[in-house]
Design a protein around this motif. Structure first.
Motif, PDB file in Angstrom:
ATOM      1  N   LEU A   1       0.859  -1.186   0.000  1.00  0.00           N
ATOM      2  CA  LEU A   1       0.000   0.000   0.000  1.00  0.00           C
ATOM      3  C   LEU A   1       0.891   1.231   0.000  1.00  0.00           C
ATOM      4  O   LEU A   1       1.796   1.340   0.830  1.00  0.00           O
ATOM      5  N   PRO A   2       0.647   2.177  -0.911  1.00  0.00           N
ATOM      6  CA  PRO A   2       1.469   3.390  -0.893  1.00  0.00           C
ATOM      7  C   PRO A   2       1.213   4.198   0.376  1.00  0.00           C
ATOM      8  O   PRO A   2       0.072   4.351   0.793  1.00  0.00           O
ATOM      9  N   ASN A   3       2.292   4.675   0.987  1.00  0.00           N
ATOM     10  CA  ASN A   3       2.121   5.497   2.187  1.00  0.00           C
ATOM     11  C   ASN A   3       1.986   6.964   1.795  1.00  0.00           C
ATOM     12  O   ASN A   3       2.013   7.318   0.616  1.00  0.00           O
ATOM     13  N   ALA A   4       1.853   7.838   2.772  1.00  0.00           N
ATOM     14  CA  ALA A   4       1.630   9.270   2.517  1.00  0.00           C
ATOM     15  C   ALA A   4       2.807   9.921   1.801  1.00  0.00           C
ATOM     16  O   ALA A   4       2.642  10.929   1.119  1.00  0.00           O
ATOM     17  N   ARG A   5       4.015   9.359   1.934  1.00  0.00           N
ATOM     18  CA  ARG A   5       5.212   9.949   1.321  1.00  0.00           C
ATOM     19  C   ARG A   5       5.540   9.345  -0.048  1.00  0.00           C
ATOM     20  O   ARG A   5       6.520   9.735  -0.668  1.00  0.00           O
ATOM     21  N   ALA A   6       4.743   8.400  -0.488  1.00  0.00           N
ATOM     22  CA  ALA A   6       5.019   7.711  -1.748  1.00  0.00           C
ATOM     23  C   ALA A   6       4.878   8.669  -2.931  1.00  0.00           C
ATOM     24  O   ALA A   6       4.004   9.533  -2.955  1.00  0.00           O
ATOM     25  N   GLU A   7       5.777   8.488  -3.893  1.00  0.00           N
ATOM     26  CA  GLU A   7       5.728   9.211  -5.162  1.00  0.00           C
ATOM     27  C   GLU A   7       5.804   8.184  -6.275  1.00  0.00           C
ATOM     28  O   GLU A   7       6.419   7.134  -6.113  1.00  0.00           O
ATOM     29  N   LEU A   8       5.172   8.499  -7.402  1.00  0.00           N
ATOM     30  CA  LEU A   8       5.246   7.595  -8.538  1.00  0.00           C
ATOM     31  C   LEU A   8       6.639   7.683  -9.143  1.00  0.00           C
ATOM     32  O   LEU A   8       7.062   8.741  -9.590  1.00  0.00           O
ATOM     33  N   ARG A   9       7.360   6.580  -9.139  1.00  0.00           N
ATOM     34  CA  ARG A   9       8.709   6.504  -9.721  1.00  0.00           C
ATOM     35  C   ARG A   9       8.600   5.833 -11.085  1.00  0.00           C
ATOM     36  O   ARG A   9       8.037   4.742 -11.193  1.00  0.00           O
ATOM     37  N   THR A  10       9.138   6.484 -12.100  1.00  0.00           N
ATOM     38  CA  THR A  10       9.047   5.936 -13.457  1.00  0.00           C
ATOM     39  C   THR A  10      10.388   5.952 -14.184  1.00  0.00           C
ATOM     40  O   THR A  10      10.443   5.690 -15.376  1.00  0.00           O
ATOM     41  N   THR A  11      11.461   6.234 -13.456  1.00  0.00           N
ATOM     42  CA  THR A  11      12.785   6.275 -14.064  1.00  0.00           C
ATOM     43  C   THR A  11      13.714   5.296 -13.346  1.00  0.00           C
ATOM     44  O   THR A  11      13.342   4.696 -12.342  1.00  0.00           O
ATOM     45  N   GLY A  12      14.917   5.161 -13.840  1.00  0.00           N
ATOM     46  CA  GLY A  12      15.868   4.223 -13.244  1.00  0.00           C
ATOM     47  C   GLY A  12      15.329   2.805 -13.367  1.00  0.00           C
ATOM     48  O   GLY A  12      14.768   2.431 -14.402  1.00  0.00           O
ATOM     49  N   LEU A  13      15.465   2.019 -12.327  1.00  0.00           N
ATOM     50  CA  LEU A  13      14.948   0.652 -12.346  1.00  0.00           C
ATOM     51  C   LEU A  13      13.444   0.628 -12.571  1.00  0.00           C
ATOM     52  O   LEU A  13      12.907  -0.286 -13.193  1.00  0.00           O
ATOM     53  N   TYR A  14      12.742   1.663 -12.083  1.00  0.00           N
ATOM     54  CA  TYR A  14      11.291   1.741 -12.247  1.00  0.00           C
ATOM     55  C   TYR A  14      10.905   2.122 -13.681  1.00  0.00           C
ATOM     56  O   TYR A  14       9.741   2.001 -14.058  1.00  0.00           O
ATOM     57  N   GLY A  15      11.856   2.546 -14.482  1.00  0.00           N
ATOM     58  CA  GLY A  15      11.619   2.769 -15.898  1.00  0.00           C
ATOM     59  C   GLY A  15      11.793   1.494 -16.711  1.00  0.00           C
ATOM     60  O   GLY A  15      11.390   1.419 -17.865  1.00  0.00           O
ATOM     61  N   VAL A  16      12.389   0.491 -16.099  1.00  0.00           N
ATOM     62  CA  VAL A  16      12.637  -0.794 -16.760  1.00  0.00           C
ATOM     63  C   VAL A  16      11.519  -1.786 -16.441  1.00  0.00           C
ATOM     64  O   VAL A  16      11.023  -2.481 -17.321  1.00  0.00           O
ATOM     65  N   VAL A  17      11.110  -1.859 -15.176  1.00  0.00           N
ATOM     66  CA  VAL A  17       9.990  -2.699 -14.731  1.00  0.00           C
ATOM     67  C   VAL A  17       9.215  -1.952 -13.654  1.00  0.00           C
ATOM     68  O   VAL A  17       9.761  -1.112 -12.955  1.00  0.00           O
TER      69      VAL A  17
END
Length: 164
Positions: free
Chosen positions: A70-86
């Motif tokens: 579950l995303p917490n209050a500080r979570a941000e959508l990451r779409t680069t680096g490893l999160y840009g790969v999967v």
């Protein structure tokens, strides 16, 4: 019958994952295949790579990292680096480490546990993605262009196809 709240389901998913990881390590080696020395060394290296991927991906999340899906209050959508790969590099690293460990031990019983772990992490990731899509406006577009566990460059079939 009452459907459990998200935090309850999230904790149950994490608990099930923990049980499968413990089983993966402690089940006795029964049946299986021979493991030549070079394969054992390669598998050991891949376990280390998987753990490094998990560490790097978790570090990227910073204070948004949680023990549950579950995303917490500080979570941000990451779409680069490893999160840009999967979309789920922590799960990808875990699956790489678990698969390498399983192959390196030559254990059919561990292979059965690994298959259960793959099924559980797939279900857990799908469940998590519903919550991420609710939380982040750009998640659906990100999910459409980024695979779930295995990078697109590992794709061996021709043509399109969605999924992760």
């Amino acid at each position: 019958m009452r459907v459990p709240d998200d935090p309850v389901v999230a904790r149950l998913l994490v608990a099930a994952q923990g049980v499968l990881l413990v089983l993966l390590v402690v089940v006795p080696r029964r049946g299986g295949w021979p493991v030549p020395g070079v394969l054992a060394v390669l598998c050991g290296a891949l376990v280390a790579v998987g753990l490094a991927i998990m560490l790097a991906a978790g570090t990227t999340l910073g204070r948004g990292l949680t023990a549950t899906p579950l995303p917490n209050a500080r979570a941000e959508l990451r779409t680069t680096g490893l999160y840009g790969v999967v979309r789920h590099p922590i799960y990808s690293g875990l699956l790489l480490a678990a698969a390498a460990f399983t192959v390196g031990t030559g254990s059919a019983t561990r292979l059965a546990v690994l298959l259960l772990l793959v099924a559980l992490l797939t279900m857990k990731a799908r469940w998590e993605e519903v919550r991420l899509a609710r939380r982040f406006d750009g998640y659906a577009a990100y999910a459409a262009r980024t695979r779930r566990f295995v990078p697109r460059w590992f794709r061996t079939t021709a043509g399109g196809g969605a999924g992760g």
